[in-house]
Design a protein around this motif. Sequence first.
Motif, PDB file in Angstrom:
ATOM      1  N   LEU A  37      40.643  35.275  55.744  1.00  0.00           N
ATOM      2  CA  LEU A  37      42.069  35.630  55.758  1.00  0.00           C
ATOM      3  C   LEU A  37      42.536  36.181  54.402  1.00  0.00           C
ATOM      4  N   GLN A  38      41.710  35.973  53.370  1.00  0.00           N
ATOM      5  CA  GLN A  38      42.028  36.500  52.033  1.00  0.00           C
ATOM      6  C   GLN A  38      43.455  36.104  51.630  1.00  0.00           C
ATOM      7  N   SER A  39      43.689  34.798  51.710  1.00  0.00           N
ATOM      8  CA  SER A  39      45.054  34.280  51.561  1.00  0.00           C
ATOM      9  C   SER A  39      45.452  34.089  50.097  1.00  0.00           C
ATOM     10  N   PHE A  40      45.252  35.121  49.306  1.00  0.00           N
ATOM     11  CA  PHE A  40      45.723  35.050  47.913  1.00  0.00           C
ATOM     12  C   PHE A  40      46.173  36.432  47.468  1.00  0.00           C
ATOM     13  N   THR A  41      47.006  36.420  46.430  1.00  0.00           N
ATOM     14  CA  THR A  41      47.405  37.661  45.758  1.00  0.00           C
ATOM     15  C   THR A  41      47.229  37.435  44.269  1.00  0.00           C
ATOM     16  N   MET A  42      46.791  38.486  43.589  1.00  0.00           N
ATOM     17  CA  MET A  42      46.499  38.408  42.147  1.00  0.00           C
ATOM     18  C   MET A  42      47.452  39.361  41.442  1.00  0.00           C
ATOM     19  N   ILE A  43      48.267  38.840  40.563  1.00  0.00           N
ATOM     20  CA  ILE A  43      49.275  39.685  39.898  1.00  0.00           C
ATOM     21  C   ILE A  43      48.926  39.802  38.413  1.00  0.00           C
ATOM     22  N   ARG A  44      48.708  41.052  37.977  1.00  0.00           N
ATOM     23  CA  ARG A  44      48.400  41.305  36.559  1.00  0.00           C
ATOM     24  C   ARG A  44      49.718  41.458  35.805  1.00  0.00           C
ATOM     25  N   ILE A  45      49.828  40.727  34.727  1.00  0.00           N
ATOM     26  CA  ILE A  45      51.082  40.734  33.957  1.00  0.00           C
ATOM     27  C   ILE A  45      50.923  41.674  32.764  1.00  0.00           C
ATOM     28  N   THR A  46      51.681  42.760  32.780  1.00  0.00           N
ATOM     29  CA  THR A  46      51.585  43.728  31.677  1.00  0.00           C
ATOM     30  C   THR A  46      52.900  43.869  30.909  1.00  0.00           C
ATOM     31  N   ILE A  72      48.026  36.158  37.426  1.00  0.00           N
ATOM     32  CA  ILE A  72      48.551  34.994  38.142  1.00  0.00           C
ATOM     33  C   ILE A  72      47.984  35.038  39.565  1.00  0.00           C
ATOM     34  N   PHE A  73      47.379  33.940  39.975  1.00  0.00           N
ATOM     35  CA  PHE A  73      46.793  33.841  41.316  1.00  0.00           C
ATOM     36  C   PHE A  73      47.755  33.069  42.214  1.00  0.00           C
ATOM     37  N   VAL A  74      48.108  33.698  43.334  1.00  0.00           N
ATOM     38  CA  VAL A  74      49.172  33.210  44.199  1.00  0.00           C
ATOM     39  C   VAL A  74      48.584  32.853  45.570  1.00  0.00           C
ATOM     40  N   ILE A  75      48.890  31.661  46.057  1.00  0.00           N
ATOM     41  CA  ILE A  75      48.575  31.328  47.456  1.00  0.00           C
ATOM     42  C   ILE A  75      49.449  32.221  48.323  1.00  0.00           C
TER      43      ILE A  75
END
Length: 242
Positions: A37-46, A72-75
């Motif tokens: 399900l790939q139940s994560f999102t990865m947000i790069r903080i710039t 930041i790794f998000v459920i």
Amino acid sequence: MESVALHHRSIRRFKPIAVDYQALEAVAQATSSSEFLQSFTMIRITAPTLRAKIAKISGSAVLAQPNGELFIFVIDTSRDIHLTDPASDCHNYTNWNAFLAGAFDATLAAQNVLACAERSGLGGVMLGSILNDPQQMIDLLHLPRYTFPLLGLIVGVPAEDPQRKPRLPQALVVSENTYPAFDAEAMAHYDQAVSDYYANRASGARQESFTSLVQQHLTADQHHRDEIGAILKAQGFNLPQA
Ligand SMILES: Cc1cc2nc3c(=O)[nH]c(=O)nc-3n(C[C@H](O)[C@H](O)[C@H](O)COP(=O)(O)O)c2cc1C
């Protein structure tokens, strides 16, 4: 066996050298995924102002310096819910199983990125301290319902070479077929090894043992972390206690 993995140390100071963040993002996505399900999102903080706000939440010195890529790794089960019939019961995307799947996927992706970075001569550190104020993280990153900011990770070119922290005696952690017996003597030896590590380490030497660390944890201020249950509920997760 690969020796790089056995020489892991968290790195908290980085050189001002760019890293191939796109390669790291690809590694995160290549990670095993619960039920695919790939139940994560990865947000790069710039954005520097955003990073400064996250640094304040985290309180970690590693974010007080400008170098390294911060992710930041998000459920995230919001994508799944978006893809389903709005009239349907989305229990299977808000229950404990869905939440755990998101936690597995986000954590494994973060660890895969860190391990890959270490194999490439980079270093980094996980930042659970973003949970010092999860609601502010949600607001700062504009996280929708059915998401939760689980873990930060900063990766970069190391500007320090810290000693390895000794781990618990294997006999206390690793077992065969049944739960291992608690070995007080092995623990006493380990307490001594941890005391030696803290007394002799190059930066921040102090008097400490593993047992004293565990005991101090009982009285650590975690008032924001105690809010996590209510925040998860407000984010749409349905996680009742038994
Ligand atoms: C889930 C998780 C969250 C962590 N959060 C932080 C953090 O917020 N700040 C920090 O400096 N280190 C953090 N760490 C790093 C640990 O402090 C570190 O892994 C531990 O002390 C062992 O040291 P080592 O990684 O150098 O072996 C975190 C590690 C994990 C696994």
